[in-house]
Write a protein that holds these residues in place. Structure first.
Motif, mmCIF file in Angstrom:
data_model
loop_
_atom_site.group_PDB
_atom_site.id
_atom_site.type_symbol
_atom_site.label_atom_id
_atom_site.label_comp_id
_atom_site.label_asym_id
_atom_site.label_seq_id
_atom_site.Cartn_x
_atom_site.Cartn_y
_atom_site.Cartn_z
ATOM 1 N N GLU A 290 0.839 -1.204 0.000
ATOM 2 C CA GLU A 290 0.000 0.000 0.000
ATOM 3 C C GLU A 290 0.873 1.253 0.000
ATOM 4 O O GLU A 290 1.876 1.329 0.692
ATOM 5 N N GLY A 291 0.459 2.230 -0.779
ATOM 6 C CA GLY A 291 1.146 3.522 -0.764
ATOM 7 C C GLY A 291 2.264 3.652 -1.789
ATOM 8 O O GLY A 291 2.821 4.728 -1.943
ATOM 9 N N TYR A 292 2.608 2.564 -2.470
ATOM 10 C CA TYR A 292 3.636 2.662 -3.506
ATOM 11 C C TYR A 292 2.970 2.912 -4.850
ATOM 12 O O TYR A 292 1.968 2.298 -5.191
ATOM 13 N N GLU A 293 3.542 3.828 -5.612
ATOM 14 C CA GLU A 293 3.007 4.146 -6.938
ATOM 15 C C GLU A 293 3.621 3.267 -8.019
ATOM 16 O O GLU A 293 3.086 3.132 -9.107
ATOM 17 N N HIS A 294 4.763 2.685 -7.714
ATOM 18 C CA HIS A 294 5.494 1.859 -8.668
ATOM 19 C C HIS A 294 6.091 0.683 -7.905
ATOM 20 O O HIS A 294 6.763 0.881 -6.900
ATOM 21 N N ILE A 295 5.829 -0.521 -8.379
ATOM 22 C CA ILE A 295 6.391 -1.725 -7.763
ATOM 23 C C ILE A 295 7.148 -2.491 -8.830
ATOM 24 O O ILE A 295 6.626 -2.761 -9.918
ATOM 25 N N ILE A 296 8.393 -2.815 -8.519
ATOM 26 C CA ILE A 296 9.214 -3.652 -9.390
ATOM 27 C C ILE A 296 9.417 -4.969 -8.662
ATOM 28 O O ILE A 296 10.022 -5.000 -7.593
ATOM 29 N N MET A 297 8.868 -6.041 -9.219
ATOM 30 C CA MET A 297 9.015 -7.369 -8.620
ATOM 31 C C MET A 297 10.113 -8.116 -9.369
ATOM 32 O O MET A 297 10.216 -8.014 -10.595
ATOM 33 N N VAL A 298 10.908 -8.885 -8.639
ATOM 34 C CA VAL A 298 11.976 -9.693 -9.240
ATOM 35 C C VAL A 298 11.745 -11.130 -8.806
ATOM 36 O O VAL A 298 11.638 -11.415 -7.614
ATOM 37 N N ASP A 299 11.666 -12.045 -9.803
ATOM 38 C CA ASP A 299 11.356 -13.438 -9.492
ATOM 39 C C ASP A 299 11.961 -14.359 -10.540
ATOM 40 O O ASP A 299 12.277 -13.945 -11.653
ATOM 41 N N GLU B 201 -4.394 -9.701 -8.826
ATOM 42 C CA GLU B 201 -5.854 -9.709 -8.963
ATOM 43 C C GLU B 201 -6.521 -8.937 -7.820
ATOM 44 O O GLU B 201 -7.474 -8.196 -8.040
ATOM 45 N N ALA B 202 -6.013 -9.108 -6.598
ATOM 46 C CA ALA B 202 -6.586 -8.397 -5.452
ATOM 47 C C ALA B 202 -6.402 -6.892 -5.611
ATOM 48 O O ALA B 202 -7.302 -6.107 -5.292
ATOM 49 N N MET B 203 -5.255 -6.470 -6.128
ATOM 50 C CA MET B 203 -5.020 -5.043 -6.339
ATOM 51 C C MET B 203 -5.959 -4.506 -7.418
ATOM 52 O O MET B 203 -6.443 -3.384 -7.312
ATOM 53 N N VAL B 204 -6.210 -5.303 -8.456
ATOM 54 C CA VAL B 204 -7.149 -4.891 -9.508
ATOM 55 C C VAL B 204 -8.542 -4.750 -8.919
ATOM 56 O O VAL B 204 -9.245 -3.760 -9.151
ATOM 57 N N LEU B 205 -8.968 -5.732 -8.132
ATOM 58 C CA LEU B 205 -10.318 -5.730 -7.559
ATOM 59 C C LEU B 205 -10.539 -4.565 -6.605
ATOM 60 O O LEU B 205 -11.642 -4.039 -6.503
ATOM 61 N N LEU C 210 -4.229 -0.599 -8.128
ATOM 62 C CA LEU C 210 -3.117 -1.172 -8.866
ATOM 63 C C LEU C 210 -2.101 -0.086 -9.226
ATOM 64 O O LEU C 210 -2.383 0.809 -10.018
ATOM 65 N N PRO C 211 -0.909 -0.165 -8.637
ATOM 66 C CA PRO C 211 0.141 0.786 -9.007
ATOM 67 C C PRO C 211 0.759 0.375 -10.350
ATOM 68 O O PRO C 211 0.408 -0.662 -10.917
ATOM 69 N N GLU C 212 1.685 1.173 -10.826
ATOM 70 C CA GLU C 212 2.472 0.754 -11.986
ATOM 71 C C GLU C 212 3.326 -0.432 -11.540
ATOM 72 O O GLU C 212 3.981 -0.373 -10.499
ATOM 73 N N ILE C 213 3.293 -1.514 -12.301
ATOM 74 C CA ILE C 213 4.024 -2.726 -11.915
ATOM 75 C C ILE C 213 4.924 -3.163 -13.058
ATOM 76 O O ILE C 213 4.502 -3.224 -14.214
ATOM 77 N N HIS C 214 6.161 -3.458 -12.707
ATOM 78 C CA HIS C 214 7.088 -4.115 -13.627
ATOM 79 C C HIS C 214 7.521 -5.413 -12.956
ATOM 80 O O HIS C 214 7.897 -5.400 -11.777
ATOM 81 N N LEU C 215 7.457 -6.490 -13.686
ATOM 82 C CA LEU C 215 7.903 -7.785 -13.193
ATOM 83 C C LEU C 215 9.147 -8.169 -13.983
ATOM 84 O O LEU C 215 9.096 -8.277 -15.209
#
Length: 152
Positions: free
Chosen positions: A58-67, A105-109, A113-118
């Motif tokens: 919560e509170g982040y406008e941009h999330i970069i996930m690394v997996d 999906e939960a963030m969409v619902l 949904l912030p900007e997300i890069h995976l």
């Protein structure tokens, strides 16, 4: 751009350090801890992911996930995906794929949904027990860090 105008960014490494290359997201966070990153960027070891992370995002406008991902590309291949829906994930992500998909999906619902890069790193095996990365996957970390710096 001034620091105040930059998007509050979270870099979230996901994985299991006990399962060799499956832990590449966590190894990336550990490498980033030694880098000089802007103040608007925070790092998080997300473990094996899942819905329990939602409150932390919560509170982040941009999330970069690394997996890590099992996607039939050569081990160490680095790709960037911008998932807007769970179906945007690679067909075979790592052992915690369902948790990340559910989280998106939960963030969409919740219309949150912030900007997300995976950033996904291709691996050959996610079941081998060992805390060290294979050399080819370990060599991908500097490229992942370069991509992250471009994204932030």
């Amino acid at each position: 751009m001034s620091e105040a105008n930059r998007k509050k960014t979270l870099i979230l490494g996901v994985g299991n350090l006990l399962l060799k290359d499956e832990g590449v997201g966590i190894h990336t966070i550990q490498a980033l801890e030694k880098e000089n990153l802007p103040a608007h960027v925070k790092l998080m070891d997300g473990g094996t992911g899942g819905l329990h992370l939602l409150a932390w995002l919560e509170g982040y406008e941009h999330i970069i996930m690394v997996d890590a991902t099992l996607d039939n590309n050569p081990s160490g291949t680095v790709r960037v995906i911008e998932p807007r829906f769970a179906t945007d994930f690679p067909p075979l992500m790592s052992a915690h794929e369902i948790g990340l998909r559910d989280m998106i999906e939960a963030m969409v619902l919740t219309d949150n949904l912030p900007e997300i890069h995976l950033i996904v790193i291709s691996v050959a095996n996610i079941n081998e027990v060992n805390m060290e990365l294979t050399p080819v996957v370990e060599k991908s970390i500097p490229e992942v860090i370069r991509v992250i710096k471009e994204l932030i």
